[in-house]
Design a protein around this motif. Structure first.
Motif, PDB file in Angstrom:
ATOM      1  N   GLY A 545     -11.065 -65.057 -45.589  1.00 13.90           N
ATOM      2  CA  GLY A 545     -10.996 -65.496 -46.974  1.00 13.90           C
ATOM      3  C   GLY A 545     -12.110 -66.440 -47.357  1.00 13.90           C
ATOM      4  N   PHE A 546     -13.087 -66.630 -46.473  1.00  8.07           N
ATOM      5  CA  PHE A 546     -14.193 -67.528 -46.779  1.00  8.07           C
ATOM      6  C   PHE A 546     -15.144 -66.843 -47.761  1.00  8.07           C
ATOM      7  N   PRO A 547     -15.627 -67.574 -48.745  1.00  6.72           N
ATOM      8  CA  PRO A 547     -16.497 -66.957 -49.758  1.00  6.72           C
ATOM      9  C   PRO A 547     -17.805 -66.484 -49.150  1.00  6.72           C
ATOM     10  N   ALA A 548     -18.293 -65.358 -49.641  1.00  2.49           N
ATOM     11  CA  ALA A 548     -19.575 -64.828 -49.189  1.00  2.49           C
ATOM     12  C   ALA A 548     -20.703 -65.634 -49.818  1.00  2.49           C
ATOM     13  N   THR A 549     -21.604 -66.123 -48.981  1.00  3.04           N
ATOM     14  CA  THR A 549     -22.734 -66.927 -49.452  1.00  3.04           C
ATOM     15  C   THR A 549     -24.022 -66.237 -49.047  1.00  3.04           C
ATOM     16  N   PRO A 550     -24.912 -65.923 -49.997  1.00  2.00           N
ATOM     17  CA  PRO A 550     -26.171 -65.239 -49.645  1.00  2.00           C
ATOM     18  C   PRO A 550     -26.946 -66.021 -48.589  1.00  2.00           C
ATOM     19  N   GLY A 551     -27.419 -65.306 -47.580  1.00  2.00           N
ATOM     20  CA  GLY A 551     -28.218 -65.935 -46.535  1.00  2.00           C
ATOM     21  C   GLY A 551     -27.415 -66.672 -45.487  1.00  2.00           C
ATOM     22  N   GLN A 552     -26.064 -66.653 -45.607  1.00  2.00           N
ATOM     23  CA  GLN A 552     -25.218 -67.373 -44.664  1.00  2.00           C
ATOM     24  C   GLN A 552     -24.349 -66.392 -43.892  1.00  2.00           C
ATOM     25  N   VAL A 553     -24.081 -66.705 -42.630  1.00  2.00           N
ATOM     26  CA  VAL A 553     -23.200 -65.887 -41.810  1.00  2.00           C
ATOM     27  C   VAL A 553     -21.755 -66.239 -42.145  1.00  2.00           C
ATOM     28  N   ALA A 609      -3.147 -64.397 -19.091  1.00  2.00           N
ATOM     29  CA  ALA A 609      -1.827 -63.873 -18.758  1.00  2.00           C
ATOM     30  C   ALA A 609      -0.893 -63.862 -19.955  1.00  2.00           C
ATOM     31  N   GLY A 610      -1.109 -64.778 -20.892  1.00  2.00           N
ATOM     32  CA  GLY A 610      -0.205 -64.892 -22.037  1.00  2.00           C
ATOM     33  C   GLY A 610      -0.614 -64.093 -23.253  1.00  2.00           C
ATOM     34  N   ALA A 611      -1.756 -63.384 -23.203  1.00  2.00           N
ATOM     35  CA  ALA A 611      -2.235 -62.627 -24.354  1.00  2.00           C
ATOM     36  C   ALA A 611      -1.542 -61.277 -24.437  1.00  2.00           C
ATOM     37  N   VAL A 612      -1.125 -60.903 -25.649  1.00  2.00           N
ATOM     38  CA  VAL A 612      -0.569 -59.569 -25.862  1.00  2.00           C
ATOM     39  C   VAL A 612      -1.641 -58.614 -26.371  1.00  2.00           C
ATOM     40  N   SER A 613      -2.696 -59.157 -27.007  1.00  2.00           N
ATOM     41  CA  SER A 613      -3.799 -58.329 -27.470  1.00  2.00           C
ATOM     42  C   SER A 613      -4.966 -59.225 -27.858  1.00  2.00           C
ATOM     43  N   SER A 614      -6.141 -58.619 -27.956  1.00  2.00           N
ATOM     44  CA  SER A 614      -7.333 -59.363 -28.352  1.00  2.00           C
ATOM     45  C   SER A 614      -8.288 -58.404 -29.030  1.00  2.00           C
ATOM     46  N   VAL A 615      -9.156 -58.958 -29.881  1.00  2.00           N
ATOM     47  CA  VAL A 615     -10.088 -58.134 -30.633  1.00  2.00           C
ATOM     48  C   VAL A 615     -11.221 -59.026 -31.111  1.00  2.00           C
ATOM     49  N   ARG A 616     -12.372 -58.439 -31.413  1.00  2.00           N
ATOM     50  CA  ARG A 616     -13.485 -59.210 -31.958  1.00  2.00           C
ATOM     51  C   ARG A 616     -13.692 -58.811 -33.409  1.00  2.00           C
ATOM     52  N   ALA A 617     -13.927 -59.828 -34.267  1.00  2.00           N
ATOM     53  CA  ALA A 617     -14.098 -59.587 -35.694  1.00  2.00           C
ATOM     54  C   ALA A 617     -15.393 -58.835 -35.975  1.00  2.00           C
ATOM     55  N   ASP A 618     -15.439 -58.167 -37.124  1.00  2.00           N
ATOM     56  CA  ASP A 618     -16.672 -57.524 -37.548  1.00  2.00           C
ATOM     57  C   ASP A 618     -17.547 -58.534 -38.281  1.00  2.00           C
ATOM     58  N   VAL A 619     -18.639 -58.067 -38.894  1.00  2.00           N
ATOM     59  CA  VAL A 619     -19.587 -58.986 -39.525  1.00  2.00           C
ATOM     60  C   VAL A 619     -19.004 -59.697 -40.736  1.00  2.00           C
ATOM     61  N   ASN A 620     -17.900 -59.183 -41.269  1.00  2.00           N
ATOM     62  CA  ASN A 620     -17.254 -59.825 -42.414  1.00  2.00           C
ATOM     63  C   ASN A 620     -16.079 -60.699 -42.004  1.00  2.00           C
ATOM     64  N   GLY A 621     -15.842 -60.833 -40.692  1.00  2.00           N
ATOM     65  CA  GLY A 621     -14.734 -61.642 -40.211  1.00  2.00           C
ATOM     66  C   GLY A 621     -13.419 -60.898 -40.137  1.00  2.00           C
ATOM     67  N   GLY A 622     -13.429 -59.581 -40.357  1.00  2.00           N
ATOM     68  CA  GLY A 622     -12.199 -58.802 -40.326  1.00  2.00           C
ATOM     69  C   GLY A 622     -11.980 -58.127 -38.992  1.00  2.00           C
ATOM     70  N   ALA A 623     -10.711 -57.947 -38.615  1.00  2.00           N
ATOM     71  CA  ALA A 623     -10.370 -57.269 -37.362  1.00  2.00           C
ATOM     72  C   ALA A 623      -8.904 -56.866 -37.411  1.00  2.00           C
ATOM     73  N   THR A 624      -8.549 -55.808 -36.669  1.00  2.00           N
ATOM     74  CA  THR A 624      -7.168 -55.340 -36.582  1.00  2.00           C
ATOM     75  C   THR A 624      -6.759 -55.259 -35.121  1.00  2.00           C
ATOM     76  N   PHE A 625      -5.674 -55.976 -34.772  1.00  2.00           N
ATOM     77  CA  PHE A 625      -5.146 -55.894 -33.411  1.00  2.00           C
ATOM     78  C   PHE A 625      -4.495 -54.528 -33.209  1.00  2.00           C
TER      79      PHE A 625
END
Length: 672
Positions: A545-553, A609-625
């Motif tokens: 939900g972070f605003p998109a800023t030109p030139g910023q990651v 040991a305690g993780a049920v799932s993990s994933v890495r976000a895409d360039v927009n910060g989105g990801a689906t477990f």
């Protein structure tokens, strides 16, 4: 997958935590400069002044760089020594002190330099914030300012690979110092071609070999150090080290135990110091110049009135008045350094039985450490004595290996790079290089034509990073830059490949064990949900939900997300680690891993040991477990936004079907 999680996801996540914790404000400010910089003392009749001191470590054990202007090197430069702060605090009060005027001038100069530095930092920060017209990373994963030139790009790549910034700076400047050495010591200063080289100091009765860039300094008996070229040949059941001495080359054997041997006695033609020609100097002097100016004045403005002999009536009640002025210019004295002359000599030396144990530090290490310390950097791990590698080796696929004394940088394309330790092993049929990448060790064999051949084939993922800026502690910040290249034969190259490879998005579906054999369980033996082996029908999507800023990651771009079965605090507590009172588990984890204590690995194992799932976000910060059984789980996510460490460790209810959650600063916890 369980091992993959511990080696990749948790490493990335913990490094994010370490960066967040490291950026927290310290409890106190750095101590002020306690050793005067740039003023001259006279100690025991000798002039000295302190060039600089370590600004990161102000303890009495840290070093200062002391100049000795009364002792010039043969190239006309000041000689330098390194003295601890504690020793200087004892020495300086016993010396003739600088005048108040000198101290004030030195302080003014230091302040001017600091102001200039602050201005440059502010300018750099503004440039870093400025929008970039194009993405510097393939696929648009990060918007950062492109490098100005090839040198800056190479420096960024070196730093982002994980090598110490001081090591990257030291290696880039070492050539200048090697040039100075070649002027002092006889012998050619040649840059070695990509391939095997020697490092370290080896000594024995009557001998000392000090390996440096481009050659080896040979000490035989009473002869002066003489720089010679050498070569390494991997023969069947023997590693030959051939040094180009005269009248005959030394044909030595490098053994697997790290020793060097050779037959003897041998005759060496070398040189000895034949005399010293002192330098000359003339004192400085002041030269005075005179010049005249003529001004038109009224009578009442003329010094002494109209009767002034230098006044000429110009009419209309005005006079042309000529005034003589003088100016003085200081002309510094001239000096020439002293020089040592060498004369040929021949010595007979015994058989060689050399070892690096107890041989001390060589000139190569001293040069590099001098540069690192001068920039206030950590010296880092010492270079292992023995066979190392030099240069760049590149494949047509874009894969490359760039060798340094202490590490090898694996690369895919021009920017994705990661540094790992390596060893060179002499084998019965030649030699092999083993690069110690934790999740995918790489073994390279030597070809007779000088190329390197991987012992495996297929795609190789490089866990690279890209420099995105600096934090409040002036430490570099990075964004992940995963690239995959196919393994292929690597040939010696002068440059890094400027293309090749494809962007890789790490996901929970990755397989393979930490040894790279591909035999590890795909989903942790049924405990970890992956896209290829889900544990349930409830999916959970994270949206930035972070605003998109030109030139910023995007603050969440490419960040690792972990879903825990128990709360973060309970997971840490049940690991058996004792957390000090007043310290949060999250901050304790960051400090433990930042300081590399055993508690870091213990906690990482508990999270794994305690993780049920993990994933890495895409360039927009989105990801689906991937699908998990319906229930209540706990997030483990962290980032930095507006110079503030943010974490999401809250419970989330995941129902059957699709679920989603938007992350922003409003539902995050700020770490103070």
């Amino acid at each position: 997958m369980n091992r993959f999680l511990s080696r990749v996801y948790l490493f990335s996540l913990v490094m994010t935590i370490v960066a967040a914790v490291a950026a927290l404000p310290a409890s106190g400010q750095a101590a002020p400069q306690d050793i005067p910089i740039g003023v001259t003392y006279i100690c025991n009749g000798e002039h000295i002044y302190i060039e600089n001191c370590n600004i990161r470590d102000t303890s009495d054990t840290s070093n200062c760089m002391v100049a000795h202007p009364d002792h010039l090197t043969p190239t006309g430069l000041n000689s330098y020594t390194y003295v601890s702060r504690g020793a200087l605090k004892k020495l300086l009060p016993t010396c003739t002190q600088p005048s108040a005027k000198q101290v004030a001038a030195a302080k003014a100069f230091q302040q001017k330099q600091q102001d200039l530095y602050n201005a440059n930092v502010q300018k750099a920060e503004q440039q870093m914030k400025a929008p970039s017209p194009t993405s510097y990373q393939q696929g648009g994963a990060a918007q950062v300012t492109p490098p100005k030139n090839a040198e800056e790009r190479a420096m960024r790549r070196c730093v982002s690979s994980g090598r110490l910034p001081s090591s990257c700076t030291g290696n880039s400047l070492l050539g200048m110092f090697s040039g100075m050495i070649s002027q002092i010591l006889p012998g050619a200063d040649k840059t070695p071609a990509p391939g095997p080289v020697m490092a370290g100091v080896f000594q024995g009765a009557g001998w000392r070999l000090d390996f440096i860039d481009g050659g080896v300094l040979v000490n035989c008996s009473f002869l002066s150090p003489n720089q010679e070229s050498y070569s390494i040949k991997f023969e069947p059941n023997r590693t030959a080290l051939i040094i180009d001495t005269r009248p005959k080359p030394l044909n030595l054997t490098f053994h697997p135990d790290g020793t060097i041997s050779g037959p003897g006695p041998v005759t060496i033609q070398g040189v000895v110091a034949g005399g010293y020609t002192p330098g000359t100097s003339t004192p400085g002097h002041t030269e005075t110049q005179s010049y005249n100016t003529t001004e038109r004045m009224n009578a009442n403005m003329i010094p002494g009135g109209a009767a002034n002999a230098n006044a000429t009536y110009a009419g209309g009640g005005t006079y042309d008045v000529t005034t003589t002025h003088t100016s003085s210019t200081y002309v510094p004295g001239q000096s020439t350094p002293g020089t040592t002359s060498f004369v040929p000599r021949t010595a007979t030396c015994p058989a060689l039985n050399l070892t690096s144990k107890g041989a001390g530090v060589g000139i190569q290490t001293m040069q590099t450490d001098l540069l690192k310390t001068a920039f206030g950097g950590d010296k880092g791990p010492p270079t292992p004595a023995g066979i190392r590698m030099h240069g760049i080796f590149a494949a047509s696929t874009g894969f490359s290996v760039e060798f340094y004394p202490e590490s090898a940088i694996l690369g895919c394309g021009p920017d994705a790079a990661r540094a790992y330790p390596y060893t060179v092993m002499a084998t019965g049929g030649g030699a092999q290089i083993k690069v110690e990448a934790p999740d995918h060790p790489l073994i390279l064999g030597f070809n007779p034509d000088g190329s390197l051949v991987p012992t495996t084939t297929g795609p190789y993922q490089v866990h690279g990073r890209i420099v995105t800026g600096q934090d409040d502690n002036d430490d570099f910040t990075f964004a992940p830059m995963e690239q995959t290249c196919n393994l292929a034969a690597l040939s010696p190259s002068k440059t890094i490949p400027m293309s090749g490879g494809s962007a890789t998005m790490m996901s929970a579906s990755a397989t393979g064990s930490a040894t790279g054999t591909g035999t590890g369980p795909a989903n942790g033996g049924g405990t970890l949900s992956t896209s290829s082996a889900t544990l349930g029908n409830a999916t959970f999507t994270i949206v930035s939900g972070f605003p998109a800023t030109p030139g910023q990651v995007n603050p969440l771009a490419n960040h690792p997300y972990v879903l825990l079965r128990k709360s973060f605090n309970d997971t840490i507590t049940q690991s058996g680690v004792n957390i000090p009172a007043g310290t949060t588990p999250f901050k304790f984890l960051g400090l433990a891993c930042g300081n590399r204590t055993p508690d870091c690995q213990t906690i990482m194992n508990a999270i794994k040991a305690g993780a049920v799932s993990s994933v890495r976000a895409d360039v927009n910060g989105g990801a689906t477990f991937p699908g998990v059984p319906p229930g209540t789980y706990y997030l483990m996510i962290s980032t930095r936004f507006n110079n503030q460490a943010l974490v999401w460790l809250q419970a989330v209810r995941v129902n059957a079907g699709s679920n989603s959650m938007t992350l922003d600063a409003r539902n995050a916890t700020a770490i103070n």
